[in-house]
Scaffold this active site. Structure first.
Site, short mmCIF file in Angstrom:
data_model
loop_
_atom_site.label_atom_id
_atom_site.label_comp_id
_atom_site.label_asym_id
_atom_site.label_seq_id
_atom_site.Cartn_x
_atom_site.Cartn_y
_atom_site.Cartn_z
N CYS A 102 0.83 -1.20 0.00
CA CYS A 102 0.00 0.00 0.00
C CYS A 102 0.87 1.26 0.00
O CYS A 102 1.72 1.43 0.87
CB CYS A 102 -0.92 0.02 1.22
SG CYS A 102 -1.86 1.57 1.31
N ASN A 204 -0.28 -7.89 -10.91
CA ASN A 204 -1.30 -6.90 -10.56
C ASN A 204 -0.89 -5.55 -11.15
O ASN A 204 0.29 -5.26 -11.26
CB ASN A 204 -1.39 -6.82 -9.02
CG ASN A 204 -2.31 -5.72 -8.51
OD1 ASN A 204 -1.91 -4.91 -7.68
ND2 ASN A 204 -3.53 -5.68 -8.97
N ASP A 206 -2.95 -2.57 -13.92
CA ASP A 206 -3.33 -2.33 -15.32
C ASP A 206 -3.90 -3.54 -16.06
O ASP A 206 -3.82 -3.62 -17.28
CB ASP A 206 -2.14 -1.77 -16.14
CG ASP A 206 -1.67 -0.41 -15.62
OD1 ASP A 206 -2.32 0.13 -14.71
OD2 ASP A 206 -0.66 0.09 -16.12
#
Length: 331
Positions: A102, A204, A206
């Site tokens: 994150c 992960n 796009d």
């Protein structure tokens, strides 16, 4: 077939990414119905869990119909992370996922999420301790590195595997990039092509068309695709990718009737789960995509995203169906 520990997740599984205020039980249920193979909860603060913070604890809610489901936690303090593993285990997930990716400042500033990419030794030791503290498979979601000059993802992934991580999902951007620019899948392919790697490597970032998912599988050789933003307000994305993988053709997009029906169920499930006020508020972010492509739609969308009363939002759905019922969507 990809396996996370002893959980068979199928050939080239599609995983719903953990997204704050998005990957809640109502949305996970819709994505599961449309073909998501594995779903993850929103990320949960380990500090919040051990303090028994209501918002963190509520995110532990999981339901039988969404299995296999992973609960994702973040933090940088070993004691807190280990205590939170025990709390998470009691909720009965299939997988515990650690968020090392994150990029949000309030998470990173505490050395958690992508902040830990500055301290790979800590990242590895935290993972090792958590693996040893639970019988559930532990997986990791991370990014390529802190910035362009510190990408060591091949070595990092191998070290995580060596301490018992059962799968890794890698977002093809650095923390410095946040969500800007294009995701780079080449370093993820390097992780997969490392002859020492034997756990699944999921890509992960796009994956926004069925063609891109197939490219991730065929050109980059990855074991599965983790899908985030493309699914917001569009749970059908999973079904469309699967149809394309199977047939090489696009299936028809959902009709207006199907979209209104899904939006209604989504809102109702949200209200049932978190109450009227939050249910109405947190479902708003999905409406743009539910009804994308309809001309002259602004006044209806404004009703959906500004009404505080669910009755008004349900009424707006009815109006949309009445006015645009015959509208034909295209991809």
């Amino acid at each position: 077939m990809a396996k996370i520990g002893n959980i068979d997740v199928g050939e080239f599984p599609l995983l719903l990414a953990p997204m704050e205020d998005v990957s809640d039980p109502p949305f996970r249920a819709l994505c599961k119905e449309q073909g998501a193979d594995v779903v993850y909860t929103e990320f949960i603060s380990s500090e919040g869990l051990i303090r028994d913070a209501a918002k963190s604890v509520m995110k532990l809610d999981i339901y039988e119909k969404e299995r296999p489901v992973g609960i994702q936690i973040f933090g940088a303090n070993l004691d807190s992370m280990l205590k939170s593993v025990e709390i998470v285990e009691a909720s009965g997930p299939n997988i515990i996922d650690i968020n090392f990716g994150c990029p949000v400042k309030k998470v990173v500033s505490k050395g958690a999420g992508a902040g830990i990419l500055k301290d790979i030794d800590l990242m590895v030791s935290l993972t090792k301790a958590m693996v040893e503290h639970t019988k559930l498979p532990v997986t990791v979601k991370t990014r390529l590195g802190w910035d362009h000059d510190s990408i060591k993802i091949v070595e990092v992934a191998e070290r995580l595997q060596d301490v018992g991580c059962k799968a890794i999902a890698i977002h093809g951007r650095t923390r410095a990039q946040m969500y800007k620019g294009d995701a780079d899948w080449k370093p993820i392919a390097e992780v997969k092509n490392n002859p020492r790697m034997h756990i699944p490597v999921f890509g992960n970032g796009d994956v926004n068309t069925p063609e891109r998912a197939v490219e991730m599988r065929d050109k980059y050789g990855l074991d599965g695709a983790m899908i985030g933003r493309a699914s917001i307000g569009y749970p059908w994305f999973f079904k469309e990718v699967k149809h394309y993988i199977k047939t090489g053709t696009h299936c028809a997009p959902p009709t207006m009737q199907e979209r209104v029906e899904a939006a209604r169920r989504h809102l109702q499930m949200s209200i049932d789960w978190k109450g009227e006020k939050l249910g109405v508020f947190e479902t708003r972010r999905h409406y743009t995509n539910y009804f994308r492509g309809i001309p002259h739609f602004k006044e209806y969308r404004m009703k959906m995203v500004t009404s505080d009363d669910s009755k008004d939002v349900f009424a707006a759905f009815d109006e949309v169906l009445e006015k645009f019922g015959d509208f034909e969507f295209s991809h």
